[in-house]
Design a protein around this motif. Sequence first.
Motif: not given
Length: 70
Positions: A26-30, A49-70
């Motif tokens: 994804d360009r947001r990561f790049l 490990a905390s129980g997340e099994r939904d692909l979309d919610r998992l990706k959203i959490s990663v992109f939130e992490k990316l936006s926090d790091a920006a």
Amino acid sequence: MNNLKREFDASTVAMMRQAMNEVVADRRFLICQSVTPLEVAEHILEQAASGERDLDRLKISVFEKLSDAA
């Protein structure tokens, strides 16, 4: 991330792999230079490990992490 051994079933591993592949393509990561692929993988593992099994919610959490790091 804690050092406890975690075991995931095949469908969870496949979901984590798909999330990782989609996030790093994804360009947001790049454009985010402050988060490495290893940090993304660690975050995905932590969420699974905390129980997340939904692909979309998992990706959203990663992109939130990316936006926090920006």
